[in-house]
Every structure is written in structure tokens, then in C-alpha cells.
Design a protein around this motif. Structure first.
Motif, short mmCIF file in Angstrom:
data_model
loop_
_atom_site.label_atom_id
_atom_site.label_comp_id
_atom_site.label_asym_id
_atom_site.label_seq_id
_atom_site.Cartn_x
_atom_site.Cartn_y
_atom_site.Cartn_z
N SER A 60 -3.26 19.30 19.85
CA SER A 60 -3.97 18.25 19.12
C SER A 60 -4.05 16.95 19.92
CB SER A 60 -3.27 17.99 17.78
OG SER A 60 -3.84 16.87 17.14
N VAL A 61 -5.22 16.38 19.99
CA VAL A 61 -5.40 15.08 20.65
C VAL A 61 -4.53 14.04 19.95
CG1 VAL A 61 -7.06 13.24 21.19
CG2 VAL A 61 -7.74 15.64 21.41
N GLY A 62 -4.37 14.18 18.64
CA GLY A 62 -3.56 13.23 17.88
C GLY A 62 -2.10 13.20 18.26
N ASP A 63 -1.63 14.21 18.98
CA ASP A 63 -0.24 14.26 19.40
C ASP A 63 0.02 13.56 20.74
OD1 ASP A 63 0.39 15.73 17.14
OD2 ASP A 63 0.28 17.66 18.16
N LEU A 64 -1.04 13.08 21.39
CA LEU A 64 -0.85 12.42 22.68
C LEU A 64 -0.08 11.12 22.50
CD1 LEU A 64 -4.40 12.82 24.26
CD2 LEU A 64 -2.31 14.06 24.86
N PRO A 65 0.78 10.80 23.47
CA PRO A 65 1.48 9.50 23.41
C PRO A 65 0.51 8.37 23.75
CG PRO A 65 1.97 10.61 25.46
CD PRO A 65 1.15 11.58 24.65
N GLU A 66 0.94 7.16 23.51
CA GLU A 66 0.15 6.00 23.90
C GLU A 66 -0.10 6.06 25.41
OE1 GLU A 66 -1.08 3.18 22.13
OE2 GLU A 66 -0.72 4.52 20.44
N PRO A 67 -1.30 5.72 25.86
CA PRO A 67 -1.56 5.77 27.30
C PRO A 67 -0.83 4.66 28.05
CG PRO A 67 -3.50 4.97 26.12
CD PRO A 67 -2.50 5.36 25.08
N ALA A 68 -0.28 5.01 29.21
CA ALA A 68 0.39 4.04 30.07
C ALA A 68 -0.58 3.45 31.09
CB ALA A 68 1.56 4.71 30.78
N GLN A 69 -1.74 4.07 31.22
CA GLN A 69 -2.77 3.63 32.15
C GLN A 69 -4.11 4.02 31.54
OE1 GLN A 69 -1.49 5.79 35.56
NE2 GLN A 69 -2.31 7.73 34.87
N PRO A 70 -5.22 3.61 32.15
CA PRO A 70 -6.51 4.01 31.57
C PRO A 70 -6.58 5.53 31.41
CG PRO A 70 -6.86 2.37 33.25
CD PRO A 70 -5.39 2.75 33.32
N ARG A 71 -7.07 5.96 30.26
CA ARG A 71 -7.13 7.39 29.95
C ARG A 71 -8.57 7.84 29.86
NH1 ARG A 71 -3.72 9.07 24.94
NH2 ARG A 71 -2.13 9.30 26.53
N CYS A 72 -8.89 8.90 30.59
CA CYS A 72 -10.19 9.53 30.56
C CYS A 72 -10.04 10.90 29.92
CB CYS A 72 -10.73 9.66 31.99
SG CYS A 72 -12.30 10.54 32.10
N ALA A 73 -10.91 11.22 29.01
CA ALA A 73 -10.90 12.56 28.39
C ALA A 73 -12.09 13.35 28.90
CB ALA A 73 -10.98 12.44 26.88
N LEU A 74 -11.87 14.61 29.13
CA LEU A 74 -12.94 15.53 29.48
C LEU A 74 -13.03 16.54 28.34
CD1 LEU A 74 -13.66 17.09 32.89
CD2 LEU A 74 -13.90 18.40 30.80
N ILE A 75 -14.12 16.49 27.59
CA ILE A 75 -14.29 17.39 26.44
C ILE A 75 -15.14 18.57 26.87
CG2 ILE A 75 -15.16 17.65 24.10
CD1 ILE A 75 -14.63 14.65 23.69
N SER A 76 -14.53 19.72 26.88
CA SER A 76 -15.21 20.96 27.22
C SER A 76 -14.82 21.99 26.17
CB SER A 76 -14.81 21.41 28.63
OG SER A 76 -15.52 22.56 29.00
N CYS A 89 -10.61 11.48 20.60
CA CYS A 89 -10.36 10.89 21.91
C CYS A 89 -10.49 9.37 21.87
CB CYS A 89 -11.30 11.49 22.96
SG CYS A 89 -10.89 13.19 23.38
N ILE A 90 -11.44 8.87 21.12
CA ILE A 90 -11.56 7.42 20.96
C ILE A 90 -10.32 6.87 20.25
CG2 ILE A 90 -12.85 5.57 19.80
CD1 ILE A 90 -15.41 7.15 20.52
N ALA A 91 -9.86 7.56 19.22
CA ALA A 91 -8.65 7.13 18.50
C ALA A 91 -7.43 7.19 19.41
CB ALA A 91 -8.44 7.99 17.26
N ALA A 92 -7.42 8.09 20.41
CA ALA A 92 -6.30 8.23 21.35
C ALA A 92 -6.42 7.23 22.50
CB ALA A 92 -6.23 9.65 21.88
N LYS A 93 -7.31 6.27 22.36
CA LYS A 93 -7.48 5.17 23.30
C LYS A 93 -7.99 5.60 24.68
CE LYS A 93 -4.22 2.33 20.84
NZ LYS A 93 -2.91 1.73 20.83
N CYS A 94 -8.87 6.57 24.69
CA CYS A 94 -9.54 6.94 25.93
C CYS A 94 -10.57 5.86 26.25
CB CYS A 94 -10.24 8.30 25.79
SG CYS A 94 -9.07 9.65 25.57
N SER A 95 -10.58 5.40 27.48
CA SER A 95 -11.55 4.37 27.86
C SER A 95 -12.84 4.98 28.38
CB SER A 95 -10.95 3.44 28.91
OG SER A 95 -10.52 4.19 30.04
#
Length: 137
Positions: A60-76, A89-95
Motif C-alpha cells: 500500500s502506498v499509504g504505508d510509506l514513511p514520510e519522505p526524507a528527500q524528494p519522492r518520485c512515483a512511477l505508476i505502472s 501518491c500525491i497524499a504520500a508527498k510525491c513531488s
């Protein structure tokens, strides 16, 4: 093996030197599809990738920890799941989000995703596989 696997291998093998693959979210092969076709192979690859590269696998994306650096998600993912995954992914603070084509089932959903990204200040890139279109250089 799908495009997600292909992108993962590219990052893990250092073909994208400015990227690291820290997390893989795979609800199917780590859940209901674990024993089905491709499941055992995925489990072995996940185990090897964790040992060799330190990649964390989850469902689950919701289980990701807070990002320590800019986070990029690749949705496939499955096209029908992409709008939900995009929002998560937006809620998980992906930039930045890289979205494999076609992105969503409908143009209306793509427009909604575009609006959501703009409101959150998230950059979006649409993936394109040049291997299926030989005339693109």
C-alpha cells in the motif's frame, strides 16, 4: 513481466544514475496473486532485490514513511487502478509522478488527475515505450 518490472530493473542496475528505487508497492503479487502465475517469481525477485539493493516491498502506498528527500512515483499499474494510485501518491508527498500510458480509463479521469496534480504542485510525466513505435527517435 510488465513495464513496472522493466523500470525497476533499470533503476536497480544504475541505468538511471540520479534515481534510487527505495520502495516497490505491489498489492497483487504480495497478496492474492502470490501463489498464482508469476507470484513465486516475483517473491524471489523481491527477496533478491531487498538483499542486494535494500529495496523495501509493500502492498500500500499509504504505508510509506514520510519522505526524507524528494519522492518520485512511477505508476505502472492496471489502468483502472491508476487514478486511485495517483491520488495516493500525491497524499504520500510525491513531488513528481511518472504515469505509464494510457494513465486512466477515460479522458475525464485524466483531466481530474491533471487538476489534482496542479492543485498539489506535483509534476506529472507520461511514460512512453519507444520499443512499440519504431518511427520515434
Amino acid at each position: 513481466r510488465g513495464m513496472g518490472w522493466y523500470h525497476a530493473v533499470q533503476m536497480l542496475e544504475g541505468r538511471c544514475p540520479s534515481a534510487s528505487l527505495d520502495y516497490v508497492i505491489e498489492p497483487w503479487f504480495l497478496g492474492g496473486g502470490a501463489e498464482g502465475p508469476g507470484g513465486p517469481e516475483f517473491a524471489e525477485w523481491a527477496k533478491d532485490s531487498t538483499a542486494k539493493y535494500g529495496t523495501t516491498f509493500g502492498t500500500s502506498v499509504g504505508d510509506l514513511p514520510e519522505p526524507a528527500q524528494p519522492r518520485c512515483a512511477l505508476i505502472s499499474g492496471r489502468t483502472a487502478d491508476n487514478p486511485r494510485l495517483f491520488t495516493e501518491c500525491i497524499a504520500a508527498k510525491c513531488s513528481t509522478i511518472i504515469l505509464e500510458k494510457p494513465g486512466a480509463p477515460t479522458v475525464a479521469e485524466l483531466q481530474q488527475m491533471k487538476d489534482e496534480a496542479e492543485a498539489a504542485g506535483v509534476g506529472v510525466l507520461m511514460g512512453y515505450n519507444k520499443n512499440v513505435c519504431k518511427y520515434v527517435r
